[in-house]
Design an enzyme around this catalytic site. Sequence first.
Site, short mmCIF file in Angstrom:
data_model
loop_
_atom_site.label_atom_id
_atom_site.label_comp_id
_atom_site.label_asym_id
_atom_site.label_seq_id
_atom_site.Cartn_x
_atom_site.Cartn_y
_atom_site.Cartn_z
CG HIS A 7 -32.77 40.57 33.48
ND1 HIS A 7 -33.16 39.86 34.59
CD2 HIS A 7 -32.02 39.73 32.74
CE1 HIS A 7 -32.65 38.66 34.53
NE2 HIS A 7 -31.95 38.53 33.42
CG HIS A 49 -34.87 32.36 32.89
ND1 HIS A 49 -34.80 31.36 33.84
CD2 HIS A 49 -33.68 32.99 32.90
CE1 HIS A 49 -33.60 31.41 34.41
NE2 HIS A 49 -32.91 32.38 33.87
O1 G3P Z 1 -28.15 37.78 30.22
C1 G3P Z 1 -28.00 38.11 31.56
C2 G3P Z 1 -28.84 37.22 32.45
O2 G3P Z 1 -30.14 37.18 31.95
C3 G3P Z 1 -28.29 35.83 32.57
O3 G3P Z 1 -28.92 35.09 33.57
O4 G3P Z 1 -30.45 33.38 34.44
O5 G3P Z 1 -31.25 35.72 34.19
O6 G3P Z 1 -30.86 34.31 32.18
P1 G3P Z 1 -30.43 34.61 33.60
CA CA Z 2 -31.28 35.82 30.45
#
Ligand code: G3P
Ligand code: CA
Length: 239
Positions: A7, A49
Amino acid sequence: MVLNFAHRGSLTEAPENTIPSFEKALAHQPKGMELDVQLTKDQELVICHDAKLTRFNKNSKKMIQQLTWEEIQQIDIGSSFNEKYKGLHLCRLEDVLSITPPEVILNVEIKNIPVIYPGIEKRLLDCLEKYHRLDNVIISSFDHMALQNISKLHPALRLGMLFHYRILNTWKYAQASDLPIYSIHPNQVYVDQTFVQSCKEARYLVYPYTVNDKDRYEQLLSYGVDGVFSNNPEIFQGQ
Ligand code: G3P
Ligand code: CA
């Protein structure tokens, strides 16, 4: 096959969503890797992000959409993580595409909160095509209209429908959208066995986010999820 995604790269080991973060993640040989894409003022696809860089550099107050790629390269987003990353700046999608082996499935999330970027879908598809990435990518978004735009431009592309909040009958919503949704990406906090079974019966893959705890990961696997998004290398490393 279980497909887990690193992630934002490996955000515990390097500043999130940066080239060092993706390199750290790739060193664990994950099957998948996730990143967030936005557009600069001069229409470059950059990986970030947040809609502005203040979390990484308190002196940077402008929105990404107000900054050119040239200006963004002057903004240090590394030293707030660790002095050894001083001078590190955001990267572009094409920088990530050029270092990611084709066997690693990329999940490209189109960011849309609080900024909607008109035309980002076409730019994204052009970039993915240039790097021969249309077959091994999932495009996801909380902005389901962005998914609709992608679908109109490239009907065969894998679409991941993101859900932050718990809503009634998520799988029925996905079906009613009439979009060729490949996978449902729910916030992991409300995922239970019934949720997963209902999505699977509706023929959607299920990839919850963000799952860092090993016990919770094992529980979700026992429910039948197809993989997770994780910050934990113990979970996202290839097996
Ligand atoms: O794509 C999964 C996750 O990344 C979504 O939430 O806020 O971490 O971008 P966020
Ligand atoms: Ca994300």
